[in-house]
Write a protein that holds these residues in place. Structure first.
Motif, PDB file in Angstrom:
ATOM      1  N   LYS A 216       0.723  -1.210  -0.090  1.00  0.00           N
ATOM      2  CA  LYS A 216       0.078  -0.066  -0.055  1.00  0.00           C
ATOM      3  C   LYS A 216       0.656   1.372   0.002  1.00  0.00           C
ATOM      4  O   LYS A 216       0.471   2.135  -0.684  1.00  0.00           O
ATOM      5  CB  LYS A 216      -0.940  -0.134   1.172  1.00  0.00           C
ATOM      6  N   GLN A 217       2.245   1.199   0.887  1.00  0.00           N
ATOM      7  CA  GLN A 217       2.936   2.178   0.919  1.00  0.00           C
ATOM      8  C   GLN A 217       3.637   2.613  -0.647  1.00  0.00           C
ATOM      9  O   GLN A 217       3.681   3.800  -0.906  1.00  0.00           O
ATOM     10  CB  GLN A 217       3.933   2.227   1.905  1.00  0.00           C
ATOM     11  N   ARG A 218       3.704   1.716  -1.250  1.00  0.00           N
ATOM     12  CA  ARG A 218       4.760   1.495  -2.567  1.00  0.00           C
ATOM     13  C   ARG A 218       3.729   2.249  -3.430  1.00  0.00           C
ATOM     14  O   ARG A 218       3.800   3.155  -4.267  1.00  0.00           O
ATOM     15  CB  ARG A 218       5.179   0.331  -2.927  1.00  0.00           C
ATOM     16  N   GLY A 219       2.604   1.664  -3.398  1.00  0.00           N
ATOM     17  CA  GLY A 219       1.190   2.093  -4.274  1.00  0.00           C
ATOM     18  C   GLY A 219       0.953   3.657  -4.146  1.00  0.00           C
ATOM     19  O   GLY A 219       0.860   4.408  -5.149  1.00  0.00           O
ATOM     20  N   THR A 220       0.999   4.310  -2.791  1.00  0.00           N
ATOM     21  CA  THR A 220       0.947   5.671  -2.546  1.00  0.00           C
ATOM     22  C   THR A 220       2.196   6.438  -2.956  1.00  0.00           C
ATOM     23  O   THR A 220       1.811   7.384  -3.775  1.00  0.00           O
ATOM     24  CB  THR A 220       0.697   5.772  -0.905  1.00  0.00           C
ATOM     25  N   VAL A 221       3.479   5.752  -3.031  1.00  0.00           N
ATOM     26  CA  VAL A 221       4.398   6.514  -3.534  1.00  0.00           C
ATOM     27  C   VAL A 221       4.378   6.593  -4.994  1.00  0.00           C
ATOM     28  O   VAL A 221       4.641   7.668  -5.665  1.00  0.00           O
ATOM     29  CB  VAL A 221       5.890   6.054  -3.025  1.00  0.00           C
ATOM     30  N   ARG A 222       3.938   5.552  -5.633  1.00  0.00           N
ATOM     31  CA  ARG A 222       3.840   5.472  -7.008  1.00  0.00           C
ATOM     32  C   ARG A 222       2.864   6.496  -7.502  1.00  0.00           C
ATOM     33  O   ARG A 222       3.192   7.331  -8.597  1.00  0.00           O
ATOM     34  CB  ARG A 222       3.588   4.216  -7.800  1.00  0.00           C
ATOM     35  N   THR A 223       1.684   6.495  -6.819  1.00  0.00           N
ATOM     36  CA  THR A 223       0.751   7.448  -7.280  1.00  0.00           C
ATOM     37  C   THR A 223       1.099   8.785  -7.092  1.00  0.00           C
ATOM     38  O   THR A 223       0.796   9.727  -7.878  1.00  0.00           O
ATOM     39  CB  THR A 223      -0.539   7.120  -6.337  1.00  0.00           C
ATOM     40  N   SER A 224       1.730   9.364  -6.049  1.00  0.00           N
ATOM     41  CA  SER A 224       2.347  10.480  -5.854  1.00  0.00           C
ATOM     42  C   SER A 224       3.411  11.085  -6.853  1.00  0.00           C
ATOM     43  O   SER A 224       3.185  12.170  -7.247  1.00  0.00           O
ATOM     44  CB  SER A 224       2.853  10.663  -4.558  1.00  0.00           C
ATOM     45  N   SER A 225       4.307  10.028  -7.190  1.00  0.00           N
ATOM     46  CA  SER A 225       5.113  10.241  -8.225  1.00  0.00           C
ATOM     47  C   SER A 225       4.470  10.506  -9.712  1.00  0.00           C
ATOM     48  O   SER A 225       5.011  11.282 -10.258  1.00  0.00           O
ATOM     49  CB  SER A 225       6.363   9.193  -8.166  1.00  0.00           C
ATOM     50  N   ARG A 226       3.531  10.136 -10.004  1.00  0.00           N
ATOM     51  CA  ARG A 226       2.883  10.098 -11.234  1.00  0.00           C
ATOM     52  C   ARG A 226       2.170  11.400 -11.314  1.00  0.00           C
ATOM     53  O   ARG A 226       2.136  11.939 -12.221  1.00  0.00           O
ATOM     54  CB  ARG A 226       1.754   8.887 -11.321  1.00  0.00           C
ATOM     55  N   LYS A 227       1.494  11.721 -10.200  1.00  0.00           N
ATOM     56  CA  LYS A 227       0.791  12.897  -9.990  1.00  0.00           C
ATOM     57  C   LYS A 227       1.803  14.106 -10.387  1.00  0.00           C
ATOM     58  O   LYS A 227       1.367  15.154 -10.882  1.00  0.00           O
ATOM     59  CB  LYS A 227       0.060  13.192  -8.645  1.00  0.00           C
ATOM     60  N   ILE A 228       2.845  13.901  -9.615  1.00  0.00           N
ATOM     61  CA  ILE A 228       3.994  15.186  -9.884  1.00  0.00           C
ATOM     62  C   ILE A 228       4.330  15.202 -11.216  1.00  0.00           C
ATOM     63  O   ILE A 228       4.637  16.225 -11.780  1.00  0.00           O
ATOM     64  CB  ILE A 228       5.062  14.927  -8.769  1.00  0.00           C
ATOM     65  N   ARG A 229       4.591  14.052 -11.868  1.00  0.00           N
ATOM     66  CA  ARG A 229       5.131  14.124 -13.204  1.00  0.00           C
ATOM     67  C   ARG A 229       3.888  14.749 -14.259  1.00  0.00           C
ATOM     68  O   ARG A 229       4.354  15.308 -15.030  1.00  0.00           O
ATOM     69  CB  ARG A 229       5.489  12.755 -13.612  1.00  0.00           C
ATOM     70  N   SER A 230       2.830  14.390 -13.892  1.00  0.00           N
ATOM     71  CA  SER A 230       1.710  14.884 -14.679  1.00  0.00           C
ATOM     72  C   SER A 230       1.582  16.435 -14.391  1.00  0.00           C
ATOM     73  O   SER A 230       1.226  17.177 -15.345  1.00  0.00           O
ATOM     74  CB  SER A 230       0.522  14.046 -14.427  1.00  0.00           C
ATOM     75  N   ASP A 231       1.620  16.991 -13.122  1.00  0.00           N
ATOM     76  CA  ASP A 231       1.595  18.507 -13.017  1.00  0.00           C
ATOM     77  C   ASP A 231       2.829  19.050 -13.856  1.00  0.00           C
ATOM     78  O   ASP A 231       2.570  20.125 -14.277  1.00  0.00           O
ATOM     79  CB  ASP A 231       1.722  18.659 -11.451  1.00  0.00           C
ATOM     80  N   ARG A 232       3.942  18.379 -13.571  1.00  0.00           N
ATOM     81  CA  ARG A 232       5.178  19.066 -14.420  1.00  0.00           C
ATOM     82  C   ARG A 232       4.801  19.210 -16.079  1.00  0.00           C
ATOM     83  O   ARG A 232       5.107  20.195 -16.396  1.00  0.00           O
ATOM     84  CB  ARG A 232       6.390  18.401 -13.916  1.00  0.00           C
ATOM     85  N   ASN A 233       4.567  18.188 -16.526  1.00  0.00           N
ATOM     86  CA  ASN A 233       4.143  17.939 -17.937  1.00  0.00           C
ATOM     87  C   ASN A 233       2.885  18.807 -18.323  1.00  0.00           C
ATOM     88  O   ASN A 233       3.047  19.380 -19.448  1.00  0.00           O
ATOM     89  CB  ASN A 233       4.019  16.649 -18.371  1.00  0.00           C
ATOM     90  N   GLY A 234       2.003  19.311 -17.447  1.00  0.00           N
ATOM     91  CA  GLY A 234       1.066  20.017 -17.647  1.00  0.00           C
ATOM     92  C   GLY A 234       1.242  21.848 -17.615  1.00  0.00           C
ATOM     93  O   GLY A 234       0.490  22.438 -17.764  1.00  0.00           O
ATOM     94  N   LEU A 235       2.350  21.884 -17.045  1.00  0.00           N
ATOM     95  CA  LEU A 235       2.798  23.382 -16.573  1.00  0.00           C
ATOM     96  C   LEU A 235       2.867  24.153 -18.116  1.00  0.00           C
ATOM     97  O   LEU A 235       3.656  23.416 -18.962  1.00  0.00           O
ATOM     98  CB  LEU A 235       4.119  23.567 -15.754  1.00  0.00           C
TER      99      LEU A 235
END
Length: 241
Positions: A216-235
């Motif tokens: 569950k912790q790994r899934g949370t970390v992966r979800t957070s990292s994907r969200k950060i990447r998508s935010d960066r790409n959307g800037l």
């Protein structure tokens, strides 16, 4: 039987076990092996010789003893201890296999190269091996408890049994030596076995719960990292005058 040899082998399992596994190992040696060797084995040492029937018919006493005691309690417990402790060697063998792979990898790629951070750490295949050994141990414990109750119909030994097996001429009374003492030891060994089953079940639940938390912790970390990447790409780049 040399129980010291078995103790020496299982001592290597202790360093790869969890807290529940270390308690289980202590219960096995203190409350089962030690009681088995020091006390229980002597109680059943000459069980057949003290089994008496009120008849002089040749062979009747031996046949009645074999009918009521197809396998001695003490031999059944010895087999139980062997079958229960052997699955722990699966973990030792798996760790030895990892260490051998680690040595070959370093010999080929240099001393700084590593396959495992710690060959004895319970992750990957070793985690599954450890979990499988727990299921096998628990299954063996339950199986032998069922066999003990099934063969003798109860954990309590009677003072007298009635035997009408051939070649006995009629129904004869047969008397068991020290039935109360044997009943006490039987309940003690059954209680120790039940405690080992509870410890194994607790360890299984602990391992599975800990694994689920990590996933569950790994899934949370992966979800957070994907969200950060998508935010960066959307800037969008800032507008310049």
């Amino acid at each position: 039987m040399d129980w010291n040899f078995l103790q020496g082998l299982l001592s290597g399992v202790n360093k790869y076990s969890t807290a529940f596994g270390r308690i289980w190992l202590s219960v096995v040696f203190v409350f089962r092996v030690l009681v088995f060797v020091v006390a229980a084995e002597r109680v059943w040492s000459d069980d057949q010789g003290h089994f008496e029937c009120n008849t002089r018919q040749p062979g009747c006493t031996n046949i009645c003893y074999d009918y009521f005691f197809p396998i001695s309690h003490i031999r059944l417990w010895a087999l139980q201890l062997i079958f229960v402790t052997c699955p722990s060697f699966m973990v030792v063998l798996h760790v030895a296999y990892r260490e051998d792979r680690e040595r070959k990898h370093r010999a080929k790629h240099g001393e700084n190269a590593r396959l495992y951070d710690n060959p004895g750490q319970k992750h990957g295949g070793l985690w599954w091996t450890y979990l499988l050994s727990l299921f096998i141990k628990t299954g063996c414990e339950i199986t032998f408890l069922y066999l003990l109750h099934y063969i003798y119909d109860s954990f309590k030994l009677p003072r007298k049994v009635l035997c009408d097996v051939s070649p006995c001429p009629n129904v004869v009374d047969c008397f068991i030596s020290r039935p109360t003492e044997k009943t006490v030891f039987t309940y003690f060994m059954v209680g120790a076995s039940a405690l080992c089953i509870i410890l194994s079940c607790c360890e299984i639940c602990y391992l599975i719960a800990r694994r689920l938390v990590k996933l569950k912790q790994r899934g949370t970390v992966r979800t957070s990292s994907r969200k950060i990447r998508s935010d960066r790409n959307g800037l969008k780049p800032p507008l310049t005058a």
